[in-house]
Scaffold this motif. Structure first.
Motif, PDB file in Angstrom:
ATOM      1  N   ASP A 105      18.964  40.276  12.024  1.00 54.43           N
ATOM      2  CA  ASP A 105      20.161  40.928  11.514  1.00 54.43           C
ATOM      3  C   ASP A 105      19.805  41.960  10.448  1.00 54.43           C
ATOM      4  OD1 ASP A 105      21.451  39.198  13.168  1.00 54.43           O
ATOM      5  OD2 ASP A 105      22.431  38.036  11.596  1.00 54.43           O
ATOM      6  N   GLN A 106      20.532  43.079  10.497  1.00 50.77           N
ATOM      7  CA  GLN A 106      20.357  44.129   9.498  1.00 50.77           C
ATOM      8  C   GLN A 106      21.532  45.099   9.625  1.00 50.77           C
ATOM      9  OE1 GLN A 106      19.611  45.368   6.550  1.00 50.77           O
ATOM     10  NE2 GLN A 106      17.434  44.883   6.897  1.00 50.77           N
ATOM     11  N   ILE A 107      22.014  45.584   8.503  1.00 52.58           N
ATOM     12  CA  ILE A 107      23.080  46.583   8.540  1.00 52.58           C
ATOM     13  C   ILE A 107      22.575  47.793   9.325  1.00 52.58           C
ATOM     14  CG2 ILE A 107      22.479  47.825   6.434  1.00 52.58           C
ATOM     15  CD1 ILE A 107      26.032  46.669   7.343  1.00 52.58           C
ATOM     16  N   PHE A 108      23.461  48.456  10.054  1.00 51.93           N
ATOM     17  CA  PHE A 108      23.018  49.416  11.067  1.00 51.93           C
ATOM     18  C   PHE A 108      22.128  50.524  10.510  1.00 51.93           C
ATOM     19  CE2 PHE A 108      23.634  53.269  13.661  1.00 51.93           C
ATOM     20  CZ  PHE A 108      23.050  52.800  14.833  1.00 51.93           C
ATOM     21  N   HIS A 109      22.492  51.114   9.381  1.00 53.19           N
ATOM     22  CA  HIS A 109      21.717  52.254   8.909  1.00 53.19           C
ATOM     23  C   HIS A 109      20.349  51.855   8.372  1.00 53.19           C
ATOM     24  CE1 HIS A 109      23.681  50.914   5.176  1.00 53.19           C
ATOM     25  NE2 HIS A 109      22.661  51.466   4.541  1.00 53.19           N
ATOM     26  N   MET A 111      18.594  49.291  10.187  1.00 57.49           N
ATOM     27  CA  MET A 111      17.948  48.575  11.288  1.00 57.49           C
ATOM     28  C   MET A 111      16.765  49.377  11.818  1.00 57.49           C
ATOM     29  SD  MET A 111      19.649  46.946  14.711  1.00 57.49           S
ATOM     30  CE  MET A 111      20.433  45.669  13.707  1.00 57.49           C
ATOM     31  N   TRP A 116      15.441  46.399  16.674  1.00 58.41           N
ATOM     32  CA  TRP A 116      16.322  46.682  17.807  1.00 58.41           C
ATOM     33  C   TRP A 116      15.665  46.232  19.117  1.00 58.41           C
ATOM     34  CZ3 TRP A 116      21.121  48.252  19.221  1.00 58.41           C
ATOM     35  CH2 TRP A 116      21.276  48.727  20.531  1.00 58.41           C
ATOM     36  N   GLY A 160      26.321  43.662  10.766  1.00 55.94           N
ATOM     37  CA  GLY A 160      24.870  43.535  10.673  1.00 55.94           C
ATOM     38  C   GLY A 160      24.184  43.053  11.932  1.00 55.94           C
ATOM     39  N   GLN A 161      24.835  43.195  13.081  1.00 54.74           N
ATOM     40  CA  GLN A 161      24.241  42.668  14.312  1.00 54.74           C
ATOM     41  C   GLN A 161      24.324  43.676  15.461  1.00 54.74           C
ATOM     42  OE1 GLN A 161      26.145  38.754  14.968  1.00 54.74           O
ATOM     43  NE2 GLN A 161      24.263  37.843  14.186  1.00 54.74           N
ATOM     44  N   ALA A 162      24.049  44.923  15.195  1.00 53.80           N
ATOM     45  CA  ALA A 162      24.137  45.939  16.249  1.00 53.80           C
ATOM     46  C   ALA A 162      23.221  45.597  17.419  1.00 53.80           C
ATOM     47  CB  ALA A 162      23.784  47.312  15.679  1.00 53.80           C
ATOM     48  N   ASN A 163      22.005  45.144  17.129  1.00 49.91           N
ATOM     49  CA  ASN A 163      21.059  44.804  18.202  1.00 49.91           C
ATOM     50  C   ASN A 163      21.552  43.599  19.006  1.00 49.91           C
ATOM     51  OD1 ASN A 163      20.654  43.054  16.030  1.00 49.91           O
ATOM     52  ND2 ASN A 163      18.484  43.539  15.773  1.00 49.91           N
ATOM     53  N   SER A 165      24.640  42.264  19.064  1.00 48.05           N
ATOM     54  CA  SER A 165      25.940  42.514  19.688  1.00 48.05           C
ATOM     55  C   SER A 165      25.789  43.341  20.957  1.00 48.05           C
ATOM     56  CB  SER A 165      26.866  43.233  18.707  1.00 48.05           C
ATOM     57  OG  SER A 165      27.139  42.431  17.574  1.00 48.05           O
TER      58      SER A 165
END
Length: 303
Positions: A105-109, A111, A116, A160-163, A165
């Protein structure tokens, strides 16, 4: 014994939801390939056969049959070996449960490309690789069941879960495509969005009172609550159930809607940007969805 005579592969079965599904499938009569590399939550560092061995031992103690496989789902060649383990040990394969996963987990900007790719490789690519490796065997025998683990982080959204999600929503689309392509061969494909307190949810922050309340709700939901649905979906009792997305939340079972047009507007002379702003968006706005997170939609206490 809903799975008597069947052979199941359960990935990520060394603990948590995967272990409970493997145990439940064995109790239901299936012979099980317990797949787990024994990695950390992030997929980094040393691996160990111990978690998977423990699952195999529990199945044996309860009178079931299981073998261990420690290949990674995240590469095509090793995914082939996972399916081959079922054929070598038990002579066939009937069920694939794609459960293996990691979190970064990481905030998108912030990551990284590495984070990813790692999550996509295990969740989305891993689901494709193992499913594709089993698909030809399913086609030849004219039967088979896929049960994929998706997540409300992808179906609804989360911070915080763009990858994660993206991978989990991709799995839902992959499952639907498998269901469409393989229905003619008697093969079914469904998803479960599991709710459970496990290693995969232990990283959820619990700093604010709202976050603490959410974690407290999750901690009531034990991994075994997801296993009966997985067993059912893998069984012949679900022979007419395919292409669906379910969720198991404590003692509740949900079926999810899937994206369909919600509202439309038409302009005979076509649209200009100005006309869209003045007419189309006001007409469509009532069908907009808010920026919900999973916890906003599933906000009531589990019972």
């Amino acid at each position: 014994m809903m799975l008597a005579g069947k052979v199941a592969v359960v990935t990520g079965a060394g603990g948590g939801i995967g272990r409970e599904i493997a145990l439940a499938m064995a109790l239901a009569g299936a012979k099980v390939v317990v797949n787990d590399i024994g990695a950390s939550l992030t997929g980094q560092g040393p691996t160990s056969a111990t978690p998977g061995e423990q699952t195999v031992q529990i199945i044996a103690q309860r009178g079931g049959e299981a073998v261990l496989n420690t290949e990674s789902v995240s590469a095509w060649d090793s995914a082939q070996k996972i399916v081959q383990a079922a054929l070598s040990a038990f002579g066939r394969i009937d069920i694939v449960v794609n459960n293996a996963g990691i979190l970064r987990d990481q905030i998108f900007h912030k990551m990284s490309v590495e984070d990813w790719r790692a999550v996509i490789d295990v969740h989305l690519n891993g689901t494709f690789y193992v499913s594709r490796a089993a698909a030809e065997h399913f086609r030849k025998q004219g039967s088979g069941a896929f049960v994929h683990m998706t997540s409300t982080s992808g179906l609804i959204g989360n911070f915080g879960q763009a990858n994660y999600s993206a991978a989990k929503l991709g799995i839902a689309a992959l499952s639907k495509s498998i269901a469409l392509d393989m229905q003619r061969f008697g093969v079914r494909s469904n998803c479960i969005a599991p709710f459970a307190w496990s290693r995969m949810t232990s990283s959820i922050p619990a700093e604010t009172e709202a976050e603490k309340a959410r974690v407290a709700r999750l901690q009531q939901m034990t991994p075994d609550k997801n296993a009966p649905l997985a067993v059912y979906l893998a069984s012949d009792a679900a022979k007419d159930v395919t292409g669906q997305i379910f969720a198991a939340r404590m003692n509740e079972i949900f079926v999810f809607s899937q994206p369909r047009p919600a509202r439309s507007t038409h302009r005979g002379e076509g649209w200009t940007p100005e006309a869209i702003a003045e007419t189309a968006m006001p007409a469509l706005r009532s069908a907009f969805l808010p920026l919900d997170r999973s916890g906003d939609v599933f906000s009531w206490d589990p019972v």
